[in-house]
Design a protein around this motif. Sequence first.
Motif, short mmCIF file in Angstrom:
data_model
loop_
_atom_site.label_atom_id
_atom_site.label_comp_id
_atom_site.label_asym_id
_atom_site.label_seq_id
_atom_site.Cartn_x
_atom_site.Cartn_y
_atom_site.Cartn_z
N THR A 1 0.84 -1.20 0.00
CA THR A 1 0.00 0.00 0.00
C THR A 1 0.88 1.25 0.00
O THR A 1 1.90 1.31 0.69
CB THR A 1 -0.92 0.03 1.23
OG1 THR A 1 -1.69 -1.17 1.26
CG2 THR A 1 -1.87 1.22 1.18
N VAL A 2 0.45 2.25 -0.75
CA VAL A 2 1.22 3.50 -0.86
C VAL A 2 1.05 4.33 0.40
O VAL A 2 -0.08 4.57 0.86
CB VAL A 2 0.76 4.31 -2.10
CG1 VAL A 2 1.52 5.63 -2.16
CG2 VAL A 2 0.97 3.52 -3.37
N VAL A 3 2.20 4.81 0.95
CA VAL A 3 2.21 5.76 2.05
C VAL A 3 2.95 7.02 1.61
O VAL A 3 3.45 7.09 0.48
CB VAL A 3 2.86 5.14 3.31
CG1 VAL A 3 2.04 3.98 3.84
CG2 VAL A 3 4.29 4.69 3.02
N ALA A 4 3.06 7.98 2.51
CA ALA A 4 3.55 9.31 2.12
C ALA A 4 4.97 9.31 1.57
O ALA A 4 5.29 10.13 0.70
CB ALA A 4 3.45 10.26 3.30
N ASP A 5 5.84 8.40 2.05
CA ASP A 5 7.24 8.42 1.62
C ASP A 5 7.57 7.29 0.65
O ASP A 5 8.74 6.90 0.52
CB ASP A 5 8.17 8.34 2.83
CG ASP A 5 8.12 9.61 3.66
OD1 ASP A 5 7.82 10.67 3.08
OD2 ASP A 5 8.38 9.55 4.87
N SER A 6 6.59 6.77 -0.05
CA SER A 6 6.81 5.62 -0.93
C SER A 6 7.57 6.02 -2.19
O SER A 6 7.50 7.17 -2.66
CB SER A 6 5.48 4.99 -1.33
OG SER A 6 4.81 4.46 -0.22
N PHE A 7 8.28 5.02 -2.74
CA PHE A 7 8.87 5.13 -4.07
C PHE A 7 8.04 4.23 -4.98
O PHE A 7 7.91 3.04 -4.73
CB PHE A 7 10.32 4.67 -4.07
CG PHE A 7 11.26 5.66 -3.45
CD1 PHE A 7 12.04 6.49 -4.23
CD2 PHE A 7 11.37 5.75 -2.07
CE1 PHE A 7 12.90 7.40 -3.66
CE2 PHE A 7 12.23 6.66 -1.48
CZ PHE A 7 13.00 7.49 -2.28
N LEU A 8 7.47 4.82 -6.03
CA LEU A 8 6.57 4.08 -6.91
C LEU A 8 7.23 3.83 -8.26
O LEU A 8 7.93 4.69 -8.80
CB LEU A 8 5.28 4.86 -7.13
CG LEU A 8 4.59 5.42 -5.88
CD1 LEU A 8 3.33 6.18 -6.27
CD2 LEU A 8 4.30 4.33 -4.88
N VAL A 9 6.99 2.63 -8.81
CA VAL A 9 7.44 2.31 -10.15
C VAL A 9 6.22 1.82 -10.92
O VAL A 9 5.50 0.91 -10.49
CB VAL A 9 8.53 1.22 -10.16
CG1 VAL A 9 8.93 0.90 -11.60
CG2 VAL A 9 9.73 1.67 -9.36
N GLY A 10 5.97 2.46 -12.07
CA GLY A 10 4.81 2.08 -12.87
C GLY A 10 4.95 2.55 -14.30
O GLY A 10 5.92 3.24 -14.66
#
Length: 469
Positions: A184-193
């Motif tokens: 689950t995404v939180v405020a300090d996440s690193f996302l790859v998409g």
Amino acid sequence: MGVQVPPSAQSRRKISPLTLILTTLNASFDAQSSTEGTLTLHFDPEDYQSLWKKKMGAYKKNFQQRGFRKGHAPMTEVHKQYGKTLLHESVWELAHQSLFDYIEKYDIDTLGMPICLESDIDTLAPSNLSSCTFSFRIGLLPSFELPTMVNATTYRITTVDEGDLEEVIQKTRQEYATYNRETTVVADSFLVGDLEMDGKVLQAAYLIDLSKTMEPLLPFFLNKKQGDAISLSSDNLQALYSLNPFDKNVEKALLKASDATYTYRLHTIHVQQLPELNQDFYTKVFGKKIESEEAFREKVIEAIIERDQERANALLYQSLKEAFIKATSLPLPDDIIKKWLQRKSKNPVDPANIEQAYPFYARSLRWHLILEKLTETHDLSPSNEEIEQRLVEHFKAEAQRQEEAPATAEQLKTRAQKERQNEKSDLVKRLVDQMQEANALDIIKGMATLEETTLSSREFYDKIAPFRS
């Protein structure tokens, strides 16, 4: 040294162009100022006639005329069709050759290409082999003296502000951080998409760092899960682009799209895990055992001061360079050099662009001429050993940037020797230029009156902020 020097006479023996008025049988030179002069060339028919006839004969060999084999047409036909063109070509060739022969013969130091002010060549024709005259405007390198003293401020960094220390420590922890896979995404996440437009992937594996993302964007991503498709507007894309620019092909596609739908298809979610401030971390950072946090902070302070002192030293050399250029009275034939810059360009150049760029070019040219002058009294050239050592350092840094396996000392030495001996090496030329400039700045530093100012790292940044913006 960052400047293409205008053509000049080969000889560098100085003369006084202000008093130079030399006259020969067919040429006279008059210097109107320390930076400009006029060369007048006069030719009689016997000066150019033989060259013209030679060109006519050479052209006749390949001349084709209906009814004649190649090269066998009558000379009268060559005269009729190409006589005037070849005549003018011959006279122009003679004029330019005489111009540069004169400059070399009388050791005139020139800057820029001579400009033809006027000529009466248009009056010449095969039936009218009369005298003709050319006038050339020439840019001159004036005699100049180097200053014996300049003033500059040198900065000595002695302390580091607590806020700056904490910022550096935090960035160092981020460099050694690990990343845990989350669902689950939180405020300090690193996302790859994947970034999609109308269902088509524009850029795969596009990274979004939510710790840097602007507040209005966060609601689009918070609490999303792996595999979710997140709808974005064109404004959202613009905000993302400012944080992590898209590939060029994506930019082009977005510019062409007028009414498209945009989606970010989320593949993986990572959360940064910063290392603890402990002995293992301290050892990783500095490569040697450090027992306490206090000792670690002292080492970080030393590293910050060393880094900023290097920047302060670089600023000193830049200040010395600017001060020396400013203190050297060195007028230039500005108008002639501007015309040379325009003519040497392969593509048409707007004169307004030349005017805008010229102050920077003139500054670089003055510095180049100052370096030449310094070379007359000081040996600025590095030794072969110094060049090879600089090449070794360059190759080491290059391998590190490209994450290549390090070469042995012997391999680096052999490569450096081979590169130095390559007379066509652009790398060697560039490094030698840098080393010569550094040697010149060391000489200037020895001539300068330096006022030392002691300040903290933060005060130094505040001092140079206007120059960095």
